[in-house]
Design a protein around this motif. Structure first.
Motif, short mmCIF file in Angstrom:
data_model
loop_
_atom_site.label_atom_id
_atom_site.label_comp_id
_atom_site.label_asym_id
_atom_site.label_seq_id
_atom_site.Cartn_x
_atom_site.Cartn_y
_atom_site.Cartn_z
N PRO A 197 67.34 43.33 27.26
CA PRO A 197 68.15 42.66 26.25
C PRO A 197 68.57 43.62 25.14
CG PRO A 197 65.91 41.77 26.29
CD PRO A 197 65.99 42.80 27.35
N GLY A 198 69.81 43.49 24.71
CA GLY A 198 70.31 44.32 23.62
C GLY A 198 70.91 45.64 24.07
N LEU A 199 70.79 45.98 25.35
CA LEU A 199 71.38 47.22 25.86
C LEU A 199 72.90 47.09 25.82
CD1 LEU A 199 70.98 50.00 27.26
CD2 LEU A 199 71.09 48.76 29.43
N ARG A 200 73.56 48.01 25.14
CA ARG A 200 75.02 47.96 25.02
C ARG A 200 75.72 48.81 26.07
NH1 ARG A 200 74.94 43.50 22.81
NH2 ARG A 200 74.19 43.40 20.69
N LYS A 201 75.11 49.93 26.42
CA LYS A 201 75.73 50.84 27.39
C LYS A 201 74.63 51.72 27.95
CE LYS A 201 78.57 54.15 25.85
NZ LYS A 201 79.78 54.92 25.46
N TYR A 202 74.80 52.15 29.22
CA TYR A 202 73.83 53.01 29.88
C TYR A 202 74.63 54.09 30.61
CZ TYR A 202 69.58 53.95 32.74
OH TYR A 202 68.49 54.51 33.34
N GLU A 203 74.40 55.34 30.23
CA GLU A 203 75.08 56.46 30.87
C GLU A 203 74.03 57.38 31.49
OE1 GLU A 203 78.79 57.08 27.76
OE2 GLU A 203 76.99 58.29 27.52
N ALA A 239 65.71 49.16 15.49
CA ALA A 239 64.95 47.91 15.60
C ALA A 239 65.29 47.21 16.91
CB ALA A 239 65.24 47.01 14.41
N ALA A 240 66.54 47.28 17.34
CA ALA A 240 66.94 46.66 18.61
C ALA A 240 66.26 47.36 19.79
CB ALA A 240 68.46 46.70 18.77
N ILE A 241 66.08 48.69 19.71
CA ILE A 241 65.38 49.40 20.78
C ILE A 241 63.93 48.93 20.84
CG2 ILE A 241 64.52 51.64 21.56
CD1 ILE A 241 67.06 52.92 20.38
N GLU A 242 63.28 48.85 19.69
CA GLU A 242 61.89 48.40 19.65
C GLU A 242 61.75 46.99 20.23
OE1 GLU A 242 58.63 47.38 16.23
OE2 GLU A 242 59.87 49.16 15.93
N LYS A 243 62.63 46.10 19.83
CA LYS A 243 62.61 44.72 20.33
C LYS A 243 62.89 44.69 21.83
CE LYS A 243 64.71 40.21 19.53
NZ LYS A 243 65.71 39.45 18.77
N ALA A 244 63.84 45.50 22.28
CA ALA A 244 64.23 45.51 23.70
C ALA A 244 63.06 45.92 24.58
CB ALA A 244 65.41 46.46 23.90
N PHE A 245 62.32 46.95 24.17
CA PHE A 245 61.23 47.44 25.01
C PHE A 245 59.95 46.63 24.86
CE2 PHE A 245 64.27 50.74 25.62
CZ PHE A 245 64.10 51.02 26.96
N ALA A 246 59.93 45.68 23.92
CA ALA A 246 58.82 44.74 23.80
C ALA A 246 59.06 43.50 24.68
CB ALA A 246 58.62 44.32 22.35
N SER A 247 60.29 43.37 25.20
CA SER A 247 60.63 42.23 26.06
C SER A 247 60.03 42.43 27.45
CB SER A 247 62.15 42.10 26.17
OG SER A 247 62.66 43.16 26.98
N PRO A 248 59.91 41.36 28.23
CA PRO A 248 59.43 41.51 29.61
C PRO A 248 60.29 42.48 30.43
CG PRO A 248 59.41 39.19 28.98
CD PRO A 248 60.10 39.94 27.87
N GLU A 249 61.61 42.45 30.22
CA GLU A 249 62.50 43.35 30.96
C GLU A 249 62.28 44.81 30.53
OE1 GLU A 249 64.50 39.34 30.50
OE2 GLU A 249 63.43 40.69 29.17
N GLY A 250 62.09 45.03 29.24
CA GLY A 250 61.83 46.37 28.74
C GLY A 250 60.49 46.90 29.21
N GLU A 251 59.49 46.04 29.21
CA GLU A 251 58.16 46.45 29.70
C GLU A 251 58.21 46.77 31.19
OE1 GLU A 251 55.40 43.42 28.49
OE2 GLU A 251 55.44 44.10 26.40
N ALA A 252 58.97 46.00 31.95
CA ALA A 252 59.11 46.25 33.39
C ALA A 252 59.79 47.60 33.64
CB ALA A 252 59.88 45.12 34.07
N ALA A 253 60.85 47.89 32.87
CA ALA A 253 61.54 49.17 33.03
C ALA A 253 60.63 50.33 32.64
CB ALA A 253 62.82 49.18 32.20
N GLY A 254 59.84 50.17 31.58
CA GLY A 254 58.91 51.21 31.16
C GLY A 254 57.83 51.45 32.20
N ALA A 255 57.31 50.37 32.77
CA ALA A 255 56.28 50.51 33.81
C ALA A 255 56.87 51.18 35.05
CB ALA A 255 55.71 49.14 34.16
N ASP A 256 58.10 50.83 35.40
CA ASP A 256 58.73 51.44 36.56
C ASP A 256 58.96 52.93 36.34
OD1 ASP A 256 60.19 51.26 39.19
OD2 ASP A 256 61.79 52.01 37.90
#
Length: 104
Positions: A33-39, A66-83
């Motif tokens: 959540p909150g990701l605006r663009k990925y390159e 703050a949006a980055i911190e919130k994003a990586f605290a989300s289930p989706e962010g945690e899943a991406a970090g674990a992966d």
């Protein structure tokens, strides 16, 4: 806008890394959540004096730090970090930088 830059050194098995990165990791990360663009970098990564030991650079854009911190605290962010730790463990030399930026 803020950015998260992830720098991956050249892995032992480039094909396996890229397969996992593009088939599994990128689709997971694009759900954050909150990701605006990925390159991602495309092709060899050079320095002013020649090729580097960097294989891939990912740049993720968010509204602010703050949006980055919130994003990586989300289930989706945690899943991406674990992966990420599966295909590029913390001891693999991965570097991450988070910063706000401005045009000058």
């Amino acid at each position: 806008m803020a950015r998260m830059v992830v720098i991956y050194p050249t892995p032992k098995d480039v094909e396996a890394f890229d397969r996992h990165y593009f088939e599994i990791h990128v689709p997971l990360a694009k759900k954050i959540p909150g990701l605006r663009k990925y390159e991602v970098s495309d092709g060899p990564i050079a320095t002013p004096v020649g090729l580097s030991n960097v294989h891939r650079i990912g740049t993720l854009y968010f509204d602010d730090l703050a949006a980055i911190e919130k994003a990586f605290a989300s289930p989706e962010g945690e899943a991406a970090g674990a992966d990420r730790r599966l295909y590029a463990p913390d001891d693999s030399g991965v570097q991450m930088f988070l910063f706000d930026h401005k045009e000058v």
